[in-house]
Design an enzyme around this catalytic site. Sequence first.
Site: not given
Length: 473
Positions: A281, A284, A313, A348, A366, A389
């Site tokens: 993690e 990341w 969108w 998360n 988004w 996102w």
Amino acid sequence: MRSIYWFRSDLRISDNLALAKAMQASDSLMGVFILTPDTWKAHDAAPCKVRFLLENVSELSKELWKYGVPLLIRRGPSFSHCPSILDKLCKQYDIESLYFNHEYPLDERERDNAVGEKLSGYVAMKGYHQHLVFAPGDVLSKQGTPFKVFTPFKNAWIVKAHNEQAWQAAGLIRKKFKAEIEPDKVPSQLKDFTGQVIDLMLDPGEKAAQKKLKHFCDNKLYDYSEGRDKFNVDGTSLLSPYLAQGVISSRQCITAALESSEIRDIDSMKNKEGAATWVSELIWRDFYHHIIYFNPDISRRKPYKLKTDAIPWSYDSVLFEAWKNGMTGFPVVDAGMRQLLKTGWMHNRLRMVTAMFLSKILLLDWRLGEKHFMSHLIDGDFAANNGGWQWSASTGTDAVPYFRIFNPFTQSQRFDPAGDFIRQYCPELAHLDNKKIHDLHAFGVDVDALGYPQPVCNYKAMRQRTIDLFKEL
Ligand SMILES: Cc1cc2nc3c(=O)[nH]c(=O)nc-3n(C[C@H](O)[C@H](O)[C@H](O)COP(=O)(O)OP(=O)(O)OC[C@H]3O[C@@H](n4cnc5c(N)ncnc54)[C@H](O)[C@@H]3O)c2cc1C
């Protein structure tokens, strides 16, 4: 040598390379923190994040003073004022060197370039890379290009970390300065960030962060691979607010995780699932910072995969309000969104569930969700938030395939089987049994009678529509 250390998102003394260098090389040292509320507002910083920031700066000031280093506080109000503020300070105190750790979003880089230009010729700019384990450009493919996918990035990262022992946190240079001035008082709040102030009950400062890290390593790390996914279990470290402001470093986290798992080196983590998953993690975190560095258009609100901007969108305000307020009629989505409003933090897995629900079921842009998260999260971090996102919306690098959409009913049955998390944040559903609570309509629950909203959309139909639209791209 007379130096200034400019603190930004590295509010710690230990494992701070630029600060160690400044302490080593200087005869006289002062710190400065510049309040830039206008820029923070433009960057959608949450009031709870700014309050936590001020508390951390205040703790830092007390600790620095023990070394005879006064922390000065200056007010921008925006990034564009930093060059003149630093120019004035450097002239006032005959400064020869300005030390800092680099930050990677575009506005921050442009700010630093502007400061460099203003001070050029009379102050040496001494920038170091310590916000991540590896700076952007340090982990590249065999062809010398930045990675676009996480797994090969992670593999190369681990090899490099092992070869260079780069994961190990550094100690602190012990030195005491003779201060020429007193530290400034750190304000406890700022006018524009008093609205939604939330208490996640986090103690500020480096010592508190280290204590939290130790508690996590002693009690939760071993079971992290399992525990991290359960919404109702406190199975993660909750260190993100500290990591985002640099009150603790990734290296310190990794060093502590390996030590507590009795692992001598990072490449032998594989046998220790909890530690390996947790360190992954943190990798990341490096990955998303490298992505924004090499793709500055992301900071200009563009998707990583440009073609996804052809998706029609939606900007439907009724749907967006329902999502923001946890009133979609989908229990796990609503519980997650209410957790964010109530605590300034969200688990998360719920971040993924709610982000996919906004982008792939409601088909809302988004970027609306990204902004809402940022303006409420105490751990708001541009790179991680944007990465999360774009991953969820399938517009980003390494994004989840467009047809993979977390089903809110099965997610909650799997990761909150007893429905405790939903009960905590949706009290109107608290008396429902473990089955009904996840999927009200499948069991014919009269939601009107409970004062709970009807579903804002037909889940199956909306899901299919999104898949068809992505297929057309
Ligand atoms: C839509 C979305 C938005 C997100 N926004 C943010 C954000 O603004 N700030 C933020 O720090 N994280 C963000 N994340 C990543 C992740 O959700 C949080 O880091 C994590 O929930 C923080 O809790 P923790 O400290 O207990 O994490 P742990 O599980 O204990 O993980 C340890 C640390 O690793 C880092 N980390 C964990 N997961 C990720 C990830 N997927 N990407 C990057 N770093 C990660 C964080 O620094 C975290 O503190 C987001 C994820 C999604 C899906």
